[in-house]
Motif scaffolding. Sequence first.
Motif, PDB file in Angstrom:
ATOM      1  N   PRO A  55      -7.616 -35.729 -10.080  1.00 50.73           N
ATOM      2  CA  PRO A  55      -6.185 -35.590  -9.832  1.00 50.73           C
ATOM      3  C   PRO A  55      -5.625 -34.293 -10.418  1.00 50.73           C
ATOM      4  CG  PRO A  55      -6.683 -37.839 -10.457  1.00 50.73           C
ATOM      5  CD  PRO A  55      -7.960 -37.057 -10.637  1.00 50.73           C
ATOM      6  N   GLY A  56      -4.854 -33.590  -9.583  1.00 50.97           N
ATOM      7  CA  GLY A  56      -4.278 -32.326  -9.992  1.00 50.97           C
ATOM      8  C   GLY A  56      -5.118 -31.118  -9.625  1.00 50.97           C
ATOM      9  N   GLU A  57      -6.351 -31.346  -9.162  1.00 56.50           N
ATOM     10  CA  GLU A  57      -7.225 -30.246  -8.766  1.00 56.50           C
ATOM     11  C   GLU A  57      -7.153 -30.039  -7.255  1.00 56.50           C
ATOM     12  OE1 GLU A  57     -10.652 -30.691 -12.224  1.00 56.50           O
ATOM     13  OE2 GLU A  57     -11.063 -31.426 -10.200  1.00 56.50           O
ATOM     14  N   ALA A  58      -7.445 -28.822  -6.830  1.00 62.06           N
ATOM     15  CA  ALA A  58      -7.458 -28.493  -5.404  1.00 62.06           C
ATOM     16  C   ALA A  58      -8.667 -27.625  -5.112  1.00 62.06           C
ATOM     17  CB  ALA A  58      -6.177 -27.778  -4.997  1.00 62.06           C
ATOM     18  N   LEU A  59      -9.184 -27.758  -3.906  1.00 60.62           N
ATOM     19  CA  LEU A  59     -10.331 -26.982  -3.465  1.00 60.62           C
ATOM     20  C   LEU A  59      -9.925 -26.188  -2.229  1.00 60.62           C
ATOM     21  CD1 LEU A  59     -13.388 -26.380  -3.718  1.00 60.62           C
ATOM     22  CD2 LEU A  59     -13.793 -28.364  -2.236  1.00 60.62           C
TER      23      LEU A  59
END
Length: 199
Positions: free
Chosen positions: A145-149
């Motif tokens: 949660p809170g990460e993006a790729l």
Amino acid sequence: MTQTNQGSTVFLNFHNDIVHDAIGRYDVSNPDFLVLSCLRADHDGIAATHYADARDIVRALDSRTLELLRSPLFRLNAPGSYVRDVAGGREVLSDPVAMISGPEEFPEISSSANGVRAMTTAAEAALDRLQAACRETSHQVHLRPGEALLINNRKGLHARTPFTARYDGADRWLQRTYVRRSQWSIRYRQTPDSRRVHY
């Protein structure tokens, strides 16, 4: 047990996010980039997103396989949502296309999660080898949660490992954002309601 983002029990094969277009092409409307933003991870924390870069894939293939994949011997299936909502479940295939295109040092790659139909037995074998090369060369990311790729949707393929969904309102949730460098090549899709200007 389908190759769509609506299930979780199968390995979602390496693919681009490709927007089906009625003109039968799959390299016109598709986004240049895909952003996967994680709002929730799966309960067990095991679901992974794989990314395979086209340059690494090409290096892992023999010359004959690469020659076949650069030939218009494949028809890409429309995304599951299109088939379900618009085509009544019928298979909707693109015009014959090559899976790999572009210059040798900067190749582009196209593949549909919902299926690719090879037009010859040799092309079918090349398709199998392509998926194997993707598995061999891919990088694995466990989004939290809170990460993006950020994924280059033209120069690589991504996949997702299986996981167990509980359907309890707290399952894995990734939001997709599509990015295009230019809208110019899809201006023919504009309708009178596409943009309303009010004075």
